[in-house]
Design a protein around this motif. Structure first.
Motif, PDB file in Angstrom:
ATOM      1  N   ARG A  16       4.892  -2.674   1.996  1.00  0.00           N
ATOM      2  CA  ARG A  16       3.619  -2.681   2.725  1.00  0.00           C
ATOM      3  C   ARG A  16       2.758  -1.490   2.312  1.00  0.00           C
ATOM      4  O   ARG A  16       1.544  -1.621   2.123  1.00  0.00           O
ATOM      5  N   VAL A  17       3.388  -0.332   2.138  1.00  0.00           N
ATOM      6  CA  VAL A  17       2.655   0.872   1.717  1.00  0.00           C
ATOM      7  C   VAL A  17       2.101   0.679   0.310  1.00  0.00           C
ATOM      8  O   VAL A  17       0.968   1.064   0.018  1.00  0.00           O
ATOM      9  N   ARG A  19       1.028  -1.934  -0.937  1.00  0.00           N
ATOM     10  CA  ARG A  19      -0.153  -2.795  -0.822  1.00  0.00           C
ATOM     11  C   ARG A  19      -1.325  -2.068  -0.166  1.00  0.00           C
ATOM     12  O   ARG A  19      -2.373  -2.651   0.041  1.00  0.00           O
ATOM     13  N   GLU A  21      -1.202  -0.298   2.901  1.00  0.00           N
ATOM     14  CA  GLU A  21      -1.086  -0.138   4.348  1.00  0.00           C
ATOM     15  C   GLU A  21      -0.475   1.219   4.694  1.00  0.00           C
ATOM     16  O   GLU A  21       0.340   1.752   3.941  1.00  0.00           O
ATOM     17  N   GLU A  22      -0.874   1.778   5.825  1.00  0.00           N
ATOM     18  CA  GLU A  22      -0.248   2.998   6.335  1.00  0.00           C
ATOM     19  C   GLU A  22       0.722   2.607   7.440  1.00  0.00           C
ATOM     20  O   GLU A  22       0.428   1.730   8.243  1.00  0.00           O
ATOM     21  N   VAL A  23       1.870   3.267   7.480  1.00  0.00           N
ATOM     22  CA  VAL A  23       2.880   2.977   8.494  1.00  0.00           C
ATOM     23  C   VAL A  23       3.196   4.271   9.227  1.00  0.00           C
ATOM     24  O   VAL A  23       3.507   5.280   8.603  1.00  0.00           O
ATOM     25  N   ARG A  34       3.929   9.645   8.811  1.00  0.00           N
ATOM     26  CA  ARG A  34       3.048   8.576   8.356  1.00  0.00           C
ATOM     27  C   ARG A  34       3.379   8.290   6.900  1.00  0.00           C
ATOM     28  O   ARG A  34       3.373   9.188   6.064  1.00  0.00           O
ATOM     29  N   VAL A  36       2.167   6.715   3.550  1.00  0.00           N
ATOM     30  CA  VAL A  36       0.906   6.323   2.919  1.00  0.00           C
ATOM     31  C   VAL A  36       1.120   6.220   1.418  1.00  0.00           C
ATOM     32  O   VAL A  36       2.011   6.864   0.861  1.00  0.00           O
TER      33      VAL A  36
END
Length: 70
Positions: A16-17, A19, A21-23, A34, A36
């Motif tokens: 996801r990162v 792509r 996205e931040e988690v 975080r 990133v």
């Protein structure tokens, strides 16, 4: 996302990162980290500095220069 869940789903989170996205990872509901994407745009290619070695590089130093090093 809870720490335990993040540990269990790390590969998915990294995808996801990648792509963009931040988690946010939390411990007991408190955000602690975080994830990133890494910004590599600041990096310059390695080895871009150009210089020439003079032909005299391997020649013996003059006597005055040698004396200064003693």
């Amino acid at each position: 996302m809870n720490v335990q869940e993040a540990k269990t789903r790390l590969s998915e989170l990294l995808s996801r990162v990648e792509r963009g996205e931040e988690v946010v990872v939390a411990r007991a509901g408190t955000p602690i980290a975080r994830l990133v994407p890494v910004d590599l745009s600041w990096r310059r290619p390695f080895g871009t500095m150009r210089f020439e070695v003079p032909a005299s590089f391997d020649e013996p130093l003059p006597e005055g220069e040698l004396a200064a090093w003693e």
